[in-house]
Enzyme design. Structure first.
Site, PDB file in Angstrom:
ATOM      1  N   SER A  91       0.838  -1.197   0.000  1.00  0.00           N
ATOM      2  CA  SER A  91       0.000   0.000   0.000  1.00  0.00           C
ATOM      3  C   SER A  91       0.880   1.257   0.000  1.00  0.00           C
ATOM      4  O   SER A  91       0.602   2.226  -0.717  1.00  0.00           O
ATOM      5  CB  SER A  91      -0.908  -0.020   1.228  1.00  0.00           C
TER       6      SER A  91
ATOM      7  N   TRP B 284       2.302   1.633  -3.352  1.00  0.00           N
ATOM      8  CA  TRP B 284       1.230   2.039  -4.268  1.00  0.00           C
ATOM      9  C   TRP B 284       1.030   3.550  -4.201  1.00  0.00           C
ATOM     10  O   TRP B 284       0.760   4.197  -5.205  1.00  0.00           O
ATOM     11  CB  TRP B 284      -0.068   1.307  -3.881  1.00  0.00           C
ATOM     12  N   HIS B 285       1.188   4.091  -2.981  1.00  0.00           N
ATOM     13  CA  HIS B 285       0.955   5.527  -2.818  1.00  0.00           C
ATOM     14  C   HIS B 285       2.023   6.385  -3.479  1.00  0.00           C
ATOM     15  O   HIS B 285       1.801   7.555  -3.732  1.00  0.00           O
ATOM     16  CB  HIS B 285       0.867   5.889  -1.332  1.00  0.00           C
ATOM     17  N   GLY B 286       3.200   5.833  -3.736  1.00  0.00           N
ATOM     18  CA  GLY B 286       4.205   6.666  -4.390  1.00  0.00           C
ATOM     19  C   GLY B 286       5.556   5.984  -4.463  1.00  0.00           C
ATOM     20  O   GLY B 286       5.900   5.184  -3.587  1.00  0.00           O
TER      21      GLY B 286
ATOM     22  N   PHE C 144      -1.147   8.994  -7.869  1.00  0.00           N
ATOM     23  CA  PHE C 144      -0.971   7.575  -7.532  1.00  0.00           C
ATOM     24  C   PHE C 144      -1.438   6.661  -8.650  1.00  0.00           C
ATOM     25  O   PHE C 144      -2.188   7.024  -9.485  1.00  0.00           O
ATOM     26  CB  PHE C 144      -1.696   7.228  -6.245  1.00  0.00           C
TER      27      PHE C 144
END
Lengths: 451, 395
Positions: free
Chosen positions: A301, A304-306, A451
């Protein structure tokens, strides 16, 4: 508009919306859609498990490779020899340039949405779509394309092609959600962003109180930025008769980190639950597997955010706090109102603190801010600045929070609908005035667009 | 859909739209009377100057930082080019200045579009004097990180209802590409646009510079050389965005029946020559010739100050020190050059020859008014890059 062409029009609008920014990226989305449509059909046509597995992993690996190329390539290569030599050759330099400066908006969202379709077909939960062009609409439906919610095929696809005649109620609710979302984004989040940016541009020159204020305000900036977008996506969807899922459910009323993630970015949390957490072992195989699954989900996660190590720290710190709440705090204090209040405070505080990683430009900056927050900083060295927020910033934050967390038992659009005409319009005009006269002057693109 | 449902939707939609429109009309008035002026002050640095400058001035000087650059090390005078111009033109012609760092022809064009076709207060035609900075046509300026805020500011150079301007600003309805996207375009330019040199592009040239760097060279010189390549390594063509803006300015002035004077700001040829010999100079000079030919074609009065620092015979050993920024290519001059630029503009505007008695009288009037030594104090040692680059670097 005739029923038969309604979806074609929505598809054209979606591709126009996305391609208007960069036509190349629309082509990339088209490729992803056709690849997943084709793979899902192939695996559905076969009853041999290995063939079915092959097609599923074929689609997933190409999807993730594209995501890697466009989002993580620069992060992974950094200033390595490979990156340098690729940049030195004119035939490959554009790849480095692209990775360094541009990410196709919403690539993480539509890639995850498309992957979920392939996996659902593999599991037998969905029957594949025969028409590739119809499938393209499922991937590209514009209200939720660039920042979610990440919808599942079963729910969205059915609505996209169902018979629909416009209803006054949908228009009313859609309009209300659009206005409310716009208010949260433009009047609340963008104004908060102005204050937070001031601090992070020059964090070493602010007082202890300022560092706490900036950290506090960033928590609500992220929330209202993304919540505002999600409401607008739902509102725009309703104008077409499409009911998109709720992405937030009063997250600051959560008493624990696990509960928080049931209320925050729900479409992503449930995606991780269904496609990573449960397949890896979930919570039915002992504490060790559970801990591993949780950390894996939060690591993913974070990533995934950056494409930044700060995001990995953000994800992992949330994962550790999740396990802490689950194994150490448990349900302690949840039975009485004071205990519940403290639990909520603790959960919000945990979230706020980990967001320092989310906002920091680098790990160094994040750790600097942590040092400032605990007073481990020489505040006597120079004359320090005080971070202040104008009156309207506090007012809109207060209004947004009260509306969102305390008054409404229902979702905003439903609550508005129940009020008298007079009160309703007072609220509408207040929000309209706030958006028009006090919208943040500095451009802050939606945080989740990247994102 | 049933007919009654359709009717309900139509009535609902139009009635709400009417309420909102009426509300917006009222809100526009409220905004104009309350928050508008503070927003103008907050977000538009020169908006308030435009109306007053154009209504009061005979000569409007439009400039960027070169107008007001001041070197606290050596300058004994801190007047801007516009101030000096006022001294030369005398009190019969009122010079008004609109200046801000980082401004460019695109913004000046918006300002000129905003202003009505005013005639001069003293009865003669209004004259617009605009400093043309060659670097403004290059990628570093075109894709500058400040451009989004410049464009936001330009929203205020308009006569649209104030509320609409506020809405445009709040919803970021302008060229608001972020810094990263602009950086990408700039780097792409450096990588792909061809130059008439052996290295072909700015990127390859800069790479070669880095490869040839050795410990005998000062790192700051290396940094400076890179900056010179990036700032001046471009070829202006007909599609150049800034050139198109300049052409539109010429057109607007023609339509409004205003005189237009472009004065070409001198780049630091001296350091460019020390760093790269003729290689970079030939590119700079080609751009200069191209600009000059275009200006002539458009019928604009050109004040050619391109070679001014070199032509100036003052202290020939220290020509590079006319520039207040020693480590970066800018068009920031000390008072010697600022005054000389103004002098040339005035000479052209008044159509005077240097030897005419009238001009001699003006010269002595200006010197008298200044009542100070207008020459830098050379005994103060500036942090010059000069001595470090005397031998030049890899050419």
């Amino acid at each position: 508009m005739p029923q038969k062409v309604r979806w074609v029009w929505m598809l054209a609008a979606s591709y126009f919306f996305y391609g208007f920014w960069k036509i190349e990226f629309a082509a990339l989305m088209l490729f992803t859609s056709l690849l997943d449509w084709f793979s899902a059909r192939k695996l559905h046509q076969s009853s041999v498990k290995s063939v079915r597995l092959f097609w599923m992993w074929f689609a997933i690996s190409i999807d993730l490779s594209l995501l890697f190329l466009f989002k993580y390539f620069d992060f992974a290569l950094g200033k390595s020899w490979l990156a340098e030599s690729m940049y030195d050759h004119s035939s490959t330099a554009w790849i480095i340039e692209l990775g360094k400066y541009t990410i196709p908006a919403g690539i993480s969202f539509y890639t995850f949405q498309s992957i979920s379709y392939v996996v659902d077909v593999y599991r037998g939960d969905e029957i594949p779509e025969n028409n590739p062009i119809k499938f393209m609409l499922f991937v590209s439906f514009f209200p939720q394309l660039v920042a979610g919610p990440i919808e599942r095929f079963g729910k969205l696809h059915t609505q996209l092609f169902a018979r629909y005649s416009p209803k006054l109620e949908d228009l009313k609710n859609g309009g209300r959600l659009l206005l409310y979302g716009l208010f949260l984004k433009v009047a609340v989040a963008d104004n908060l962003a102005g204050v937070v940016d001031q601090f992070y541009q020059n964090h070493g020159n602010y007082t202890l109180a300022s560092s706490w204020l900036a950290t506090f305000m960033f928590t609500f900036q992220v929330y209202y930025d993304f919540f505002g977008y999600s409401l607008m996506a739902q509102g725009a969807g309703l104008l077409f008769g499409i009911d998109l899922m709720d992405n937030f459910n009063k997250p600051f009323l959560a008493g624990s980190v696990p509960e928080f993630w049931h209320r925050w970015h729900i479409s992503l949390s449930t995606w991780f639950r269904d496609y990573i957490f449960i397949p890896v072992g979930g919570n039915r195989s002992g504490k060790l597997i559970l801990s591993f699954s949780v950390l894996l989900v939060f690591f993913t996660s974070g990533l995934w955010h950056g494409a930044n190590s700060t995001m990995i720290y953000f994800g992992l710190s949330q994962g550790i706090l999740y396990l802490f709440d689950r194994f150490v705090v448990g349900r302690r204090g949840s039975e009485n109102p004071y205990g519940l209040f403290l639990r909520r405070l603790k959960t919000g505080f945990f979230f706020m603190m980990t967001l320092v990683f989310f906002r920091g430009q680098s790990l160094d900056q994040s750790f600097d801010v942590y040092s400032m927050l605990i007073g481990n900083y020489d505040y006597t060295q120079k004359s320090l600045m005080h971070l202040t927020a104008e009156g309207q910033v506090w007012l809109f934050l207060f209004v947004g929070f009260v509306f969102d967390h305390f008054i409404m038992k229902k979702r905003a659009d439903q609550w508005f609908g129940d009020q008298s005409l007079f009160l309703r319009w007072i609220v509408y005009l207040f929000m309209l005035t706030a958006v028009l006269l006090f919208g943040g002057a500095v451009n802050h693109p939606f945080v989740y667009f990247q994102f | 859909m049933k007919l009654s449902e359709k009717r309900n939707i139509v009535v609902w939609f139009w009635s709400r739209l009417l309420i909102v429109l009426l509300f917006l009309l009222g809100l526009n008035e409220v905004y104009k009377q309350t928050l508008w002026s503070s927003d103008v002050q907050k977000y538009s640095r020169v908006r308030n100057r435009i109306d007053s400058a154009f209504s009061a001035g005979d000569v409007i000087y439009l400039g960027e930082s070169s107008n007001t650059s001041f070197n606290p090390w050596t300058d004994t005078l801190n007047q801007s080019i516009g101030d000096f111009l006022q001294l030369y033109l005398g009190q019969n012609k009122k010079v008004e200045q609109i200046t801000h760092e980082g401004y460019h022809p695109g913004l000046f064009l918006e300002m000129l579009n905003l202003t009505p076709d005013l005639n001069s207060v003293s009865g003669s035609k209004k004259t617009i004097v605009l400093g043309v900075n060659m670097r403004t046509c290059g990628p570093t300026a075109i894709f500058s990180g400040n451009e989004a805020s410049n464009q936001r500011e330009a929203l205020f150079y308009s006569n649209r209802p104030p509320l609409l301007t506020r809405i445009y600003m709040g919803l970021h309805f302008y060229d608001n590409r972020n810094e990263l996207e602009r950086e990408r375009l700039k780097v792409q330019w450096w990588r792909t646009r061809e130059l008439p040199v052996k290295e072909k592009t700015v990127k390859l040239w800069n790479d070669k510079l880095a490869r040839n760097f050795d410990s005998s060279m000062h790192p700051d010189v290396m940094h400076m050389a890179g900056a010179y390549i990036k700032e001046f390594g471009f070829i202006i063509n007909d599609q150049n965005q800034r050139l198109l803006d300049l052409e539109k300015i010429a057109l607007v002035c023609k339509q409004k029946n205003w005189n237009l004077v472009f004065h070409i700001l001198p780049p630091n040829r001296y350091h460019a020559e020390r760093l790269f010999g003729d290689k970079l100079l030939s590119i700079m000079d080609a751009n200069y010739e191209f600009l000059k030919s275009k200006f002539k074609l458009w019928g604009v009065t050109v004040v050619d100050n391109y070679y001014l620092p070199e032509a100036n015979q003052l202290n020939a050993e220290n020509k590079g020190t006319f520039y207040t920024d020693q480590w970066y290519p800018t068009e920031h001059y000390n008072s010697v050059i600022r005054r000389a630029i103004a002098e040339n503009i005035a000479k052209t505007m008044l159509n005077e020859s240097p030897r005419s008695p009238n001009w001699q009288a003006i010269q002595s009037r200006v010197s008298g008014a200044l009542q100070q030594n207008n020459y830098p104090n050379w005994s103060i040692v500036m942090p010059l890059s000069d001595s470090l680059i005397k031998t030049g670097i890899q050419r």
